[in-house]
Motif scaffolding. Structure first.
Motif, PDB file in Angstrom:
ATOM      1  N   ASP A 337       0.811  -1.218   0.000  1.00 33.81           N
ATOM      2  CA  ASP A 337       0.000   0.000   0.000  1.00 33.81           C
ATOM      3  C   ASP A 337       0.843   1.267   0.000  1.00 33.81           C
ATOM      4  O   ASP A 337       0.351   2.349   0.212  1.00 33.81           O
ATOM      5  CB  ASP A 337      -0.976  -0.008   1.182  1.00 33.81           C
ATOM      6  N   CYS A 338       2.139   1.130  -0.212  1.00 33.88           N
ATOM      7  CA  CYS A 338       3.008   2.305  -0.342  1.00 33.88           C
ATOM      8  C   CYS A 338       3.689   2.270  -1.705  1.00 33.88           C
ATOM      9  O   CYS A 338       4.911   2.407  -1.807  1.00 33.88           O
ATOM     10  CB  CYS A 338       4.069   2.345   0.746  1.00 33.88           C
ATOM     11  N   GLN A 339       2.931   2.016  -2.748  1.00 31.59           N
ATOM     12  CA  GLN A 339       3.522   1.943  -4.088  1.00 31.59           C
ATOM     13  C   GLN A 339       4.041   3.312  -4.498  1.00 31.59           C
ATOM     14  O   GLN A 339       3.464   4.331  -4.155  1.00 31.59           O
ATOM     15  CB  GLN A 339       2.480   1.470  -5.111  1.00 31.59           C
ATOM     16  N   PRO A 340       5.123   3.320  -5.259  1.00 30.85           N
ATOM     17  CA  PRO A 340       5.619   4.596  -5.759  1.00 30.85           C
ATOM     18  C   PRO A 340       4.687   5.079  -6.878  1.00 30.85           C
ATOM     19  O   PRO A 340       3.873   4.318  -7.389  1.00 30.85           O
ATOM     20  CB  PRO A 340       6.992   4.237  -6.312  1.00 30.85           C
ATOM     21  N   ALA A 341       4.841   6.326  -7.268  1.00 29.11           N
ATOM     22  CA  ALA A 341       4.019   6.902  -8.332  1.00 29.11           C
ATOM     23  C   ALA A 341       4.170   6.098  -9.622  1.00 29.11           C
ATOM     24  O   ALA A 341       3.186   5.722 -10.257  1.00 29.11           O
ATOM     25  CB  ALA A 341       4.425   8.358  -8.552  1.00 29.11           C
ATOM     26  N   GLU A 342       5.408   5.787  -9.968  1.00 26.23           N
ATOM     27  CA  GLU A 342       5.632   5.092 -11.236  1.00 26.23           C
ATOM     28  C   GLU A 342       5.572   3.568 -11.038  1.00 26.23           C
ATOM     29  O   GLU A 342       5.692   3.075  -9.910  1.00 26.23           O
ATOM     30  CB  GLU A 342       6.973   5.504 -11.853  1.00 26.23           C
ATOM     31  N   ALA A 343       5.370   2.839 -12.121  1.00 25.77           N
ATOM     32  CA  ALA A 343       5.327   1.375 -12.077  1.00 25.77           C
ATOM     33  C   ALA A 343       6.719   0.835 -11.740  1.00 25.77           C
ATOM     34  O   ALA A 343       7.714   1.521 -11.964  1.00 25.77           O
ATOM     35  CB  ALA A 343       4.868   0.836 -13.425  1.00 25.77           C
ATOM     36  N   PRO A 344       6.810  -0.386 -11.177  1.00 28.40           N
ATOM     37  CA  PRO A 344       8.138  -0.952 -10.913  1.00 28.40           C
ATOM     38  C   PRO A 344       8.909  -1.117 -12.214  1.00 28.40           C
ATOM     39  O   PRO A 344       8.309  -1.333 -13.264  1.00 28.40           O
ATOM     40  CB  PRO A 344       7.829  -2.309 -10.279  1.00 28.40           C
TER      41      PRO A 344
ATOM     42  N   LEU B  22      18.817   9.354   4.824  1.00 27.83           N
ATOM     43  CA  LEU B  22      17.368   9.390   5.056  1.00 27.83           C
ATOM     44  C   LEU B  22      16.678  10.288   4.036  1.00 27.83           C
ATOM     45  O   LEU B  22      15.585   9.976   3.558  1.00 27.83           O
ATOM     46  CB  LEU B  22      17.066   9.915   6.466  1.00 27.83           C
ATOM     47  N   LYS B  23      17.327  11.384   3.710  1.00 33.27           N
ATOM     48  CA  LYS B  23      16.734  12.333   2.766  1.00 33.27           C
ATOM     49  C   LYS B  23      16.785  11.771   1.339  1.00 33.27           C
ATOM     50  O   LYS B  23      15.791  11.763   0.627  1.00 33.27           O
ATOM     51  CB  LYS B  23      17.513  13.652   2.846  1.00 33.27           C
ATOM     52  N   ARG B  24      17.968  11.273   0.958  1.00 34.60           N
ATOM     53  CA  ARG B  24      18.147  10.796  -0.417  1.00 34.60           C
ATOM     54  C   ARG B  24      17.238   9.613  -0.731  1.00 34.60           C
ATOM     55  O   ARG B  24      16.663   9.517  -1.806  1.00 34.60           O
ATOM     56  CB  ARG B  24      19.624  10.409  -0.614  1.00 34.60           C
ATOM     57  N   ASN B  25      17.141   8.669   0.223  1.00 36.59           N
ATOM     58  CA  ASN B  25      16.396   7.432  -0.040  1.00 36.59           C
ATOM     59  C   ASN B  25      15.034   7.417   0.652  1.00 36.59           C
ATOM     60  O   ASN B  25      14.469   6.340   0.880  1.00 36.59           O
ATOM     61  CB  ASN B  25      17.234   6.225   0.407  1.00 36.59           C
ATOM     62  N   GLN B  26      14.553   8.614   0.943  1.00 35.63           N
ATOM     63  CA  GLN B  26      13.297   8.796   1.660  1.00 35.63           C
ATOM     64  C   GLN B  26      12.167   7.896   1.138  1.00 35.63           C
ATOM     65  O   GLN B  26      11.514   7.186   1.908  1.00 35.63           O
ATOM     66  CB  GLN B  26      12.899  10.260   1.458  1.00 35.63           C
ATOM     67  N   GLN B  27      11.987   7.920  -0.173  1.00 37.79           N
ATOM     68  CA  GLN B  27      10.854   7.200  -0.744  1.00 37.79           C
ATOM     69  C   GLN B  27      11.000   5.684  -0.541  1.00 37.79           C
ATOM     70  O   GLN B  27      10.076   5.016  -0.081  1.00 37.79           O
ATOM     71  CB  GLN B  27      10.743   7.535  -2.231  1.00 37.79           C
ATOM     72  N   GLU B  28      12.175   5.147  -0.874  1.00 38.73           N
ATOM     73  CA  GLU B  28      12.379   3.705  -0.733  1.00 38.73           C
ATOM     74  C   GLU B  28      12.295   3.280   0.737  1.00 38.73           C
ATOM     75  O   GLU B  28      11.731   2.245   1.056  1.00 38.73           O
ATOM     76  CB  GLU B  28      13.731   3.276  -1.307  1.00 38.73           C
ATOM     77  N   ILE B  29      12.871   4.079   1.620  1.00 36.68           N
ATOM     78  CA  ILE B  29      12.865   3.701   3.030  1.00 36.68           C
ATOM     79  C   ILE B  29      11.437   3.696   3.575  1.00 36.68           C
ATOM     80  O   ILE B  29      11.036   2.753   4.272  1.00 36.68           O
ATOM     81  CB  ILE B  29      13.786   4.646   3.855  1.00 36.68           C
ATOM     82  N   SER B  30      10.643   4.678   3.208  1.00 35.44           N
ATOM     83  CA  SER B  30       9.276   4.694   3.748  1.00 35.44           C
ATOM     84  C   SER B  30       8.417   3.600   3.111  1.00 35.44           C
ATOM     85  O   SER B  30       7.524   3.055   3.760  1.00 35.44           O
ATOM     86  CB  SER B  30       8.639   6.069   3.592  1.00 35.44           C
ATOM     87  N   ARG B  31       8.692   3.240   1.871  1.00 33.43           N
ATOM     88  CA  ARG B  31       7.955   2.115   1.269  1.00 33.43           C
ATOM     89  C   ARG B  31       8.292   0.808   1.986  1.00 33.43           C
ATOM     90  O   ARG B  31       7.499  -0.115   2.045  1.00 33.43           O
ATOM     91  CB  ARG B  31       8.294   1.971  -0.218  1.00 33.43           C
ATOM     92  N   ARG B  32       9.526   0.719   2.487  1.00 34.64           N
ATOM     93  CA  ARG B  32       9.897  -0.505   3.214  1.00 34.64           C
ATOM     94  C   ARG B  32       9.402  -0.458   4.660  1.00 34.64           C
ATOM     95  O   ARG B  32       8.945  -1.463   5.197  1.00 34.64           O
ATOM     96  CB  ARG B  32      11.412  -0.696   3.196  1.00 34.64           C
TER      97      ARG B  32
END
Lengths: 448, 448
Positions: A337-344, B22-32
């Protein structure tokens, strides 16, 4: 806290190892888990043998289906293997709200999307540390320990059988077939070794690692798979002379255009730590943007090493049982439920992979051959990194049959290039009249 | 889910690295992690520099004490270091119900018992992956991944500075002092390198690993600590000739009589994977009864590798926040309320440690010396594994000053013996008139 109750499906080598380690280290494991772990029931078609392993204190049944729905069972360990009944049992266990531990890489690499989605719906854990690299806690390291990183690539020696064979070929100067036979006698290779020597087992494992590393679905069908059956002794020796070792490597790499997912024999610089991984041992290298290069090494198969991973999963589950599903680590590292905006990112077709190459051509020992070949490479924009030419008398050891004219082995290492580009150039070189026999091509990775 | 809010105490190298990753990989870290991680406030005595690092979006204060009790903060990251204010702040944060992440091995190795007990009382997590071997997830591997095992020993290259120095001494044939100077210029060694070169930093780390591995309290005061300042070039070269490398090793070993806990220069067989760990890299080998030998390799220091470990701890905490404390992994692997019947094993005094030895004696080149020395060893029950004698002309390179009589270097490798026994024999050998100068003694581990 009450003991957690396990149903064990399939008590072959790994199942027996799991039972024995749980029993032997009972006290330490429960002191770490904070509660006891009880194997309550074992299901195996061979109930007689199962009874011999577990003794009289554990219930033994022959019907695994009867176990997965039992209300007194908290966790099901699936050690049956294969895609058929194992898939059915895992899905049934999930459906009845049980956590699942499995060592079945084939099942997860092929049916992982279905299985992990079912588990997420029911809020249960499907744990599979034992499915990749045996006792090495690589799933945990990649999914939790390196969680801060944008993973750049994962590369691993993740099949012990093939690494044993390659080590023996190099050490003893033997041919593939001779070593395979020996590996079968020693129990390092199965009677039907296809899954191992054709790279399929390694591809199952790297498929799982690619999903964890990059947040993509498991896509075994998109993996490029090439085994070690076509490897020849002279190439192992030439690679050595150029400062490389040949290993069967699973590679998953993130590029701007997509994810590379591939298994093939690979030249690795001899100075890299992973190049020194010998025999049936496994090792996985992970390159992350923050942590740099890390390596994980250990036994990739065997009863107790695999049991070590199965039990680690059990303890993780024992700790989290009763907690909300939001406290669990996501099966493939990323939350649905935390998918990124773009597709994988897509898995790239092999022709779009960028790597470097070793090529060996048996050529007529005459003027101009080298110039012709190198200019065909240059025309394709492929630059040469190193070149080795071996005089005819030095290569007679390796020549198949009698040479009818003076011959020489020409070995070229290239810089990085697109595989499609390299293949087109290779085809032109192969058609030269001065090139005798099939050109050998092996991919090369610097792993730096 | 709401973001988890962090108070960061101390924004030096590792703090800045943590902020940046934390700032650079914000999106990936929060998705995990399943939720965002916000650095809400940074405390540093140098508020000006802190402001330059974090920009205008993050609150900066100069008083760390004001942060640890703030109700809007969920987790405190302690990156101040040392035993003083850091201890006070960590205990205050725990007291106000906050989870703590720290990279402070010195603090935990010395005050861990107090700190972990306080955390257990309050039901909060004190996470310290970054305290041992930088970015390598060794705490997680040992505490969770290998939970099924009765750990037999842990041995690690866990100080990058000393490994860099030893690698350079070997590669370039330089003296300790010359390489130390160079390491300081390159930033691999501090201006005051005492903690590193005297083995104290490594002892802090192996103390923590021993507690996790064997369920004993942290007991830095019981660790034997010997650094690399007395190592000489010829011994590195002789070791090489005998098939060994010399590394500064932290060793924690379980024996029937107790736990060995020690840091010292160590001969390791060159064929072991860990012997090839060069430069500032770290590696830890763990031998478990089920899994066998496993190895973990990576960067043991530096801003982003260490940040990788800090953030992994943050994500573990972010996942478990709000869950009952029973779902947490115990700080030192074992649950306090699941004590075994018997007391934890004691840490053995060094004289009761059992290991093997390398010794080098400069002796007068005359008949009977070898016989005298070997019979003194035999009298003590110490058996000789290998022996190397170097003629005087071969050793002139290494002789200090002018030799007044023909001399030779006698090198002996022994089999395993009790250190007390070996020391007594060594003393007798040292007193022989034919032994010139001080005998060099270096411990040896086979690590198999």
């Amino acid at each position: 806290m009450t003991n957690i109750r396990i149903g064990l499906l399939g008590i072959g080598t790994v199942g027996a190892g799991t039972f024995q380690v749980l029993k032997r280290n009972q006290q330490e494991i429960s002191r770490r888990a904070g509660r006891g772990i009880d194997i309550a029931v074992v299901a195996d078609l061979n109930a007689e043998r199962a009874r011999q392993i577990v003794g009289d204190d554990v219930e033994v049944v022959s019907d695994a289906r009867s176990v997965v729905a039992r209300p007194d069972i908290d966790v099901v360990i699936e050690l049956i293997g294969g895609y058929g009944i194992a898939r059915e049992l895992v899905l049934a266990a999930i459906e009845s709200g049980k956590h699942v531990v499995t060592a079945n890489k084939a099942l997860l690499a092929v049916h992982g999307t279905e299985i992990f989605a079912a588990a997420a719906r029911k809020g249960v854990i499907v744990a599979y540390e034992a499915a990749v690299a045996g006792g090495i806690p690589i799933v945990k390291a990649l999914r939790e320990g390196l969680v801060a990183n944008r993973v750049q690539w994962v590369a691993g020696i993740i099949n012990g059988t093939t690494n044993f064979i390659l080590s023996e070929m190099r050490d003893k100067g033997l041919d593939f077939q001779a070593v395979l036979k020996q590996a079968q006698q020693l129990g390092y290779a199965e009677a039907d070794p296809t899954f191992d020597i054709e790279g399929i087992d390694a591809a199952h494992k790297i498929t799982l690692l690619s999903a964890i590393a990059f947040g993509i679905p498991v896509q075994f069908d998109k993996a490029y798979v090439e085994g070690i059956t076509a490897l020849h002794r002279p190439d192992i020796r030439y690679a050595e002379q150029l400062g490389y070792r040949i290993k069967l490597l699973g590679v998953a790499k993130r590029t701007e255009r997509g994810v590379e997912l591939r298994v093939h024999p690979t030249l690795i610089p001899a100075k890299r730590l992973i190049a020194s991984v010998e025999g049936a041992m496994n090792a996985v290298v992970v390159k992350g943007d923050a942590v740099g290069t890390t390596l994980y090494y250990g036994q990739g198969a065997g009863a107790e090493p695999t049991a070590s991973a199965v039990i680690a999963d059990l303890v993780d589950i024992a700790r989290l049982q009763g907690a909300d599903a939001s406290h669990q680590v996501p099966a493939l590292a990323y939350h649905h439920d935390c998918q990124p905006a773009e597709a994988p990112p897509p898995v790239l077709p092999m022709e779009d992979v960028v790597t470097s190459y070793y090529l060996r051509a048996r050529v007529a020992d005459q003027a101009g051959v080298l110039a012709t070949i190198t200019s065909l490479l240059a025309d394709a924009g492929i630059s040469v990194d190193a070149l080795l030419q071996r005089e005819a008398d030095e290569v007679t050891d390796f020549s198949e049959g009698q040479a009818s004219q003076p011959q020489t082995d020409l070995i070229i290492l290239t810089h990085e290039t697109r595989e499609g580009t390299f293949n087109a150039a290779l085809e032109k070189i192969q058609q030269l009249p001065s090139v005798l026999g099939s050109i050998v091509r092996i991919r090369k990775e610097e792993l730096d």
